[in-house]
Design a protein around this motif. Structure first.
Motif, PDB file in Angstrom:
ATOM      1  N   ALA A  73      -5.381  16.093  27.075  1.00  0.00           N
ATOM      2  CA  ALA A  73      -4.143  16.617  27.110  1.00  0.00           C
ATOM      3  C   ALA A  73      -2.959  15.691  27.026  1.00  0.00           C
ATOM      4  O   ALA A  73      -2.402  15.731  26.233  1.00  0.00           O
ATOM      5  N   GLU A  74      -3.254  14.283  27.578  1.00  0.00           N
ATOM      6  CA  GLU A  74      -2.426  12.981  27.406  1.00  0.00           C
ATOM      7  C   GLU A  74      -2.551  12.564  25.976  1.00  0.00           C
ATOM      8  O   GLU A  74      -1.563  11.999  25.716  1.00  0.00           O
ATOM      9  N   HIS A  75      -3.788  12.496  25.405  1.00  0.00           N
ATOM     10  CA  HIS A  75      -3.796  12.134  24.107  1.00  0.00           C
ATOM     11  C   HIS A  75      -3.079  12.927  23.078  1.00  0.00           C
ATOM     12  O   HIS A  75      -2.183  12.566  22.007  1.00  0.00           O
ATOM     13  N   LEU A  76      -3.348  14.157  23.498  1.00  0.00           N
ATOM     14  CA  LEU A  76      -2.617  15.235  22.459  1.00  0.00           C
ATOM     15  C   LEU A  76      -1.160  14.955  22.649  1.00  0.00           C
ATOM     16  O   LEU A  76      -0.271  14.846  21.686  1.00  0.00           O
ATOM     17  N   ARG A  77      -0.314  14.770  23.819  1.00  0.00           N
ATOM     18  CA  ARG A  77       1.010  14.701  24.148  1.00  0.00           C
ATOM     19  C   ARG A  77       1.537  13.404  23.387  1.00  0.00           C
ATOM     20  O   ARG A  77       2.387  13.309  22.654  1.00  0.00           O
ATOM     21  N   LYS A  78       0.789  12.218  23.709  1.00  0.00           N
ATOM     22  CA  LYS A  78       1.218  11.039  23.075  1.00  0.00           C
ATOM     23  C   LYS A  78       0.957  10.662  21.625  1.00  0.00           C
ATOM     24  O   LYS A  78       2.195  10.299  21.055  1.00  0.00           O
ATOM     25  N   LYS A  79      -0.008  11.550  21.149  1.00  0.00           N
ATOM     26  CA  LYS A  79       0.012  11.152  19.570  1.00  0.00           C
ATOM     27  C   LYS A  79       1.089  12.157  18.937  1.00  0.00           C
ATOM     28  O   LYS A  79       1.533  11.854  17.838  1.00  0.00           O
ATOM     29  N   MET A  80       1.409  13.226  19.468  1.00  0.00           N
ATOM     30  CA  MET A  80       2.275  14.247  19.130  1.00  0.00           C
ATOM     31  C   MET A  80       3.851  13.648  19.000  1.00  0.00           C
ATOM     32  O   MET A  80       4.535  13.557  18.197  1.00  0.00           O
ATOM     33  N   LEU A  81       3.930  12.814  20.078  1.00  0.00           N
ATOM     34  CA  LEU A  81       5.281  12.006  20.346  1.00  0.00           C
ATOM     35  C   LEU A  81       5.374  11.317  19.092  1.00  0.00           C
ATOM     36  O   LEU A  81       6.583  11.012  18.701  1.00  0.00           O
ATOM     37  N   VAL A  82       4.261  10.491  18.907  1.00  0.00           N
ATOM     38  CA  VAL A  82       4.410   9.307  17.726  1.00  0.00           C
ATOM     39  C   VAL A  82       4.817  10.236  16.573  1.00  0.00           C
ATOM     40  O   VAL A  82       5.436   9.862  15.568  1.00  0.00           O
ATOM     41  N   LYS A  83       3.902  11.312  16.358  1.00  0.00           N
ATOM     42  CA  LYS A  83       4.039  12.050  15.011  1.00  0.00           C
ATOM     43  C   LYS A  83       5.437  12.588  14.962  1.00  0.00           C
ATOM     44  O   LYS A  83       5.947  12.655  13.484  1.00  0.00           O
ATOM     45  N   CYS A  84       6.228  12.819  15.843  1.00  0.00           N
ATOM     46  CA  CYS A  84       7.521  13.458  15.873  1.00  0.00           C
ATOM     47  C   CYS A  84       8.647  12.284  15.888  1.00  0.00           C
ATOM     48  O   CYS A  84       9.675  12.669  16.067  1.00  0.00           O
ATOM     49  N   GLY A  85       8.149  10.894  15.795  1.00  0.00           N
ATOM     50  CA  GLY A  85       8.926   9.691  15.950  1.00  0.00           C
ATOM     51  C   GLY A  85       9.798   9.432  17.104  1.00  0.00           C
ATOM     52  O   GLY A  85      10.423   8.472  17.156  1.00  0.00           O
ATOM     53  N   TYR A  86       9.031   9.638  18.270  1.00  0.00           N
ATOM     54  CA  TYR A  86       9.383   9.518  19.548  1.00  0.00           C
ATOM     55  C   TYR A  86       8.230   8.252  20.036  1.00  0.00           C
ATOM     56  O   TYR A  86       7.291   8.318  20.834  1.00  0.00           O
ATOM     57  N   ALA A  87       8.506   7.248  19.309  1.00  0.00           N
ATOM     58  CA  ALA A  87       7.437   5.899  19.068  1.00  0.00           C
ATOM     59  C   ALA A  87       8.041   4.601  19.150  1.00  0.00           C
ATOM     60  O   ALA A  87       9.042   4.718  18.548  1.00  0.00           O
ATOM     61  N   ASP A  88       7.457   3.739  19.769  1.00  0.00           N
ATOM     62  CA  ASP A  88       7.807   2.297  19.237  1.00  0.00           C
ATOM     63  C   ASP A  88       6.785   1.824  18.250  1.00  0.00           C
ATOM     64  O   ASP A  88       5.785   2.370  18.318  1.00  0.00           O
ATOM     65  N   GLU A  89       7.244   1.067  17.678  1.00  0.00           N
ATOM     66  CA  GLU A  89       6.555   0.709  16.325  1.00  0.00           C
ATOM     67  C   GLU A  89       6.388  -0.946  16.147  1.00  0.00           C
ATOM     68  O   GLU A  89       7.431  -1.674  16.227  1.00  0.00           O
ATOM     69  N   ARG A  90       5.065  -1.351  16.134  1.00  0.00           N
ATOM     70  CA  ARG A  90       5.058  -2.863  16.024  1.00  0.00           C
ATOM     71  C   ARG A  90       4.189  -3.077  14.799  1.00  0.00           C
ATOM     72  O   ARG A  90       3.135  -2.329  14.439  1.00  0.00           O
ATOM     73  N   SER A  91       4.833  -4.057  13.493  1.00  0.00           N
ATOM     74  CA  SER A  91       3.973  -4.209  12.430  1.00  0.00           C
ATOM     75  C   SER A  91       3.555  -5.610  12.340  1.00  0.00           C
ATOM     76  O   SER A  91       4.357  -6.712  12.750  1.00  0.00           O
ATOM     77  N   ILE A  92       2.362  -5.861  12.099  1.00  0.00           N
ATOM     78  CA  ILE A  92       1.708  -7.428  12.112  1.00  0.00           C
ATOM     79  C   ILE A  92       1.250  -7.508  10.678  1.00  0.00           C
ATOM     80  O   ILE A  92       0.525  -6.894  10.168  1.00  0.00           O
ATOM     81  N   VAL A  93       1.827  -8.412   9.937  1.00  0.00           N
ATOM     82  CA  VAL A  93       1.148  -8.901   8.555  1.00  0.00           C
ATOM     83  C   VAL A  93       0.306  -9.911   8.683  1.00  0.00           C
ATOM     84  O   VAL A  93       0.393 -10.919   9.411  1.00  0.00           O
ATOM     85  N   CYS A  94      -0.706  -9.437   7.884  1.00  0.00           N
ATOM     86  CA  CYS A  94      -2.176 -10.379   8.126  1.00  0.00           C
ATOM     87  C   CYS A  94      -1.994 -11.090   6.698  1.00  0.00           C
ATOM     88  O   CYS A  94      -1.558 -10.927   5.747  1.00  0.00           O
ATOM     89  N   ALA A  95      -2.830 -12.247   6.766  1.00  0.00           N
ATOM     90  CA  ALA A  95      -3.380 -12.981   5.331  1.00  0.00           C
ATOM     91  C   ALA A  95      -3.985 -11.995   4.403  1.00  0.00           C
ATOM     92  O   ALA A  95      -3.409 -12.334   3.141  1.00  0.00           O
ATOM     93  N   THR A  96      -4.782 -11.200   4.723  1.00  0.00           N
ATOM     94  CA  THR A  96      -5.558 -10.381   3.818  1.00  0.00           C
ATOM     95  C   THR A  96      -5.663  -8.996   4.232  1.00  0.00           C
ATOM     96  O   THR A  96      -5.504  -8.781   5.468  1.00  0.00           O
ATOM     97  N   LYS A  97      -6.183  -8.249   3.358  1.00  0.00           N
ATOM     98  CA  LYS A  97      -6.216  -6.848   3.761  1.00  0.00           C
ATOM     99  C   LYS A  97      -7.682  -6.734   4.905  1.00  0.00           C
ATOM    100  O   LYS A  97      -7.661  -6.091   5.564  1.00  0.00           O
TER     101      LYS A  97
END
Length: 168
Positions: A73-97
């Motif tokens: 149930a905790e996975h469901l709650r947290k993933k739905m929070l992310v889906k709904c925009g209640y999330a912190d985002e980190r982006s990492i740019v790598c050298a290649t795909k």
């Protein structure tokens, strides 16, 4: 450490509601200093409990094919929070795909609740914002609660509000 002090407006001044709060105010504030105040509304424990009961009930009705993505149930709650925009985002740019694919595979097991996406050479990691009493106020909690429960309704293919009503 500053703590919220329960005060009452007497028509002329904010006055601590009890000797305990008066003592806290004496220790926390300096006579003659100016402080900014903001009204604070405590969140309802009943609403908080209803939310978590609704999620638990919804998780118990998930089809087997969704249990891989939402094993608790905790996975469901947290993933739905992310889906709904209640999330912190980190982006990492790598050298290649290929580097991004390896990094995403490395990062994913670090937080099983996180949503890890890679596109081209960029890896994005989304983690759900805390809904703890101190982290999220009454208004934002209510908004996130409604959004998450509506997203769960959509996931389950039921009418909006069904998840919330089932736990009432």
């Amino acid at each position: 450490m500053s703590v919220p002090i329960t005060m009452s407006w007497d028509g002329e001044a904010m006055v601590p509601v009890s000797p305990y709060w008066a003592g806290r105010a004496d220790r926390q504030f300096v006579i003659g200093e100016t402080y900014k105040m903001v009204e604070h509304h405590d969140r309802s424990q009943a609403s908080h409990n209803h939310y978590f009961a609704s999620i638990a009930n919804a998780w118990n009705t998930l089809p087997d094919d969704l249990l891989v993505e939402y094993p608790t149930a905790e996975h469901l709650r947290k993933k739905m929070l992310v889906k709904c925009g209640y999330a912190d985002e980190r982006s990492i740019v790598c050298a290649t795909k290929a580097d991004a694919e390896r990094l995403a595979a490395f990062v994913k097991p670090m937080d099983t609740y996180a949503v890890v996406i890679h596109s081209e050479a960029v890896v994005k990691v989304f983690t759900a914002q805390s809904q703890g009493m101190k982290a999220m106020g009454k208004r934002e909690f209510q908004e996130s609660k409604e959004a998450v429960l509506a997203a769960i309704d959509k996931l389950l293919g039921v009418d909006v509000g069904a998840t919330a009503r089932a736990a009432a």
